[in-house]
Design a protein around this motif. Sequence first.
Motif, PDB file in Angstrom:
ATOM      1  N   ARG A  34       0.832  -1.202   0.000  1.00 12.43           N
ATOM      2  CA  ARG A  34       0.000   0.000   0.000  1.00 12.43           C
ATOM      3  C   ARG A  34       0.871   1.258   0.000  1.00 12.43           C
ATOM      4  O   ARG A  34       0.586   2.220  -0.703  1.00 12.43           O
ATOM      5  N   ILE A  35       1.940   1.259   0.781  1.00 16.48           N
ATOM      6  CA  ILE A  35       2.854   2.413   0.811  1.00 16.48           C
ATOM      7  C   ILE A  35       3.443   2.651  -0.572  1.00 16.48           C
ATOM      8  O   ILE A  35       3.543   3.792  -1.031  1.00 16.48           O
ATOM      9  N   PHE A  36       3.829   1.583  -1.250  1.00 14.83           N
ATOM     10  CA  PHE A  36       4.356   1.700  -2.608  1.00 14.83           C
ATOM     11  C   PHE A  36       3.324   2.340  -3.539  1.00 14.83           C
ATOM     12  O   PHE A  36       3.633   3.279  -4.280  1.00 14.83           O
ATOM     13  N   PHE A  37       2.079   1.859  -3.495  1.00 16.33           N
ATOM     14  CA  PHE A  37       1.025   2.433  -4.322  1.00 16.33           C
ATOM     15  C   PHE A  37       0.738   3.886  -3.932  1.00 16.33           C
ATOM     16  O   PHE A  37       0.459   4.726  -4.784  1.00 16.33           O
ATOM     17  N   MET A  38       0.815   4.186  -2.665  1.00 13.67           N
ATOM     18  CA  MET A  38       0.575   5.562  -2.220  1.00 13.67           C
ATOM     19  C   MET A  38       1.622   6.512  -2.796  1.00 13.67           C
ATOM     20  O   MET A  38       1.293   7.630  -3.193  1.00 13.67           O
ATOM     21  N   LEU A  39       2.872   6.077  -2.839  1.00 11.05           N
ATOM     22  CA  LEU A  39       3.920   6.907  -3.433  1.00 11.05           C
ATOM     23  C   LEU A  39       3.663   7.138  -4.918  1.00 11.05           C
ATOM     24  O   LEU A  39       3.829   8.259  -5.425  1.00 11.05           O
ATOM     25  N   ILE A  40       3.251   6.085  -5.609  1.00 12.81           N
ATOM     26  CA  ILE A  40       2.932   6.217  -7.036  1.00 12.81           C
ATOM     27  C   ILE A  40       1.794   7.212  -7.235  1.00 12.81           C
ATOM     28  O   ILE A  40       1.868   8.113  -8.072  1.00 12.81           O
ATOM     29  N   PHE A  41       0.736   7.073  -6.444  1.00 12.91           N
ATOM     30  CA  PHE A  41      -0.418   7.947  -6.626  1.00 12.91           C
ATOM     31  C   PHE A  41      -0.189   9.359  -6.123  1.00 12.91           C
ATOM     32  O   PHE A  41      -0.858  10.301  -6.570  1.00 12.91           O
ATOM     33  N   ALA A  42       0.763   9.562  -5.236  1.00 17.24           N
ATOM     34  CA  ALA A  42       1.130  10.922  -4.848  1.00 17.24           C
ATOM     35  C   ALA A  42       1.744  11.651  -6.045  1.00 17.24           C
ATOM     36  O   ALA A  42       1.436  12.821  -6.298  1.00 17.24           O
ATOM     37  N   VAL A  43       2.576  10.943  -6.805  1.00 17.11           N
ATOM     38  CA  VAL A  43       3.179  11.528  -8.012  1.00 17.11           C
ATOM     39  C   VAL A  43       2.102  11.769  -9.075  1.00 17.11           C
ATOM     40  O   VAL A  43       2.040  12.838  -9.687  1.00 17.11           O
ATOM     41  N   ILE A  44       1.243  10.779  -9.281  1.00 15.40           N
ATOM     42  CA  ILE A  44       0.163  10.924 -10.260  1.00 15.40           C
ATOM     43  C   ILE A  44      -0.743  12.094  -9.875  1.00 15.40           C
ATOM     44  O   ILE A  44      -1.176  12.866 -10.734  1.00 15.40           O
ATOM     45  N   GLY A  45      -1.001  12.253  -8.581  1.00 17.09           N
ATOM     46  CA  GLY A  45      -1.829  13.360  -8.109  1.00 17.09           C
ATOM     47  C   GLY A  45      -1.237  14.713  -8.462  1.00 17.09           C
ATOM     48  O   GLY A  45      -1.959  15.649  -8.824  1.00 17.09           O
ATOM     49  N   GLU A  46       0.072  14.825  -8.369  1.00 18.01           N
ATOM     50  CA  GLU A  46       0.727  16.084  -8.739  1.00 18.01           C
ATOM     51  C   GLU A  46       0.610  16.347 -10.246  1.00 18.01           C
ATOM     52  O   GLU A  46       0.422  17.484 -10.675  1.00 18.01           O
ATOM     53  N   LEU A  47       0.712  15.294 -11.048  1.00 16.70           N
ATOM     54  CA  LEU A  47       0.536  15.458 -12.498  1.00 16.70           C
ATOM     55  C   LEU A  47      -0.897  15.883 -12.825  1.00 16.70           C
ATOM     56  O   LEU A  47      -1.125  16.684 -13.728  1.00 16.70           O
TER      57      LEU A  47
END
Length: 104
Positions: free
Chosen positions: A17-30
């Motif tokens: 989940r932490i790994f996915f959260m990091l990915i989606f934090a980046v996607i959220g900024e995009l």
Amino acid sequence: MDEQINSNLKQLSTWKRIFFMLIFAVIGELIRLLVWTVVILQVASSLLTGKPNPNVLSFGRSLSLYSYHILLFLTFSTEIVPFPFSDWNSTTALQLADTEATKD
């Protein structure tokens, strides 16, 4: 107490989940950049035609729902991983389910 912490640290699902959260934090900024593009396009459309562009309006709504889904996931409010790791329709269903829940 230490055993509980050690057990929590060893759970693969938490690290996943932490790994996915990091990915989606980046996607959220995009997505924030895309939202500003939608804003600029809609302002330009309103200035030139007097009304918002329906295609950009539809894309903006879809982008907003997706952003909402990401925020729900990042805040542990849902376990449904956002698109592209789940179906795009799960975002729409998630929004409808939340809307229905608030009516009660």
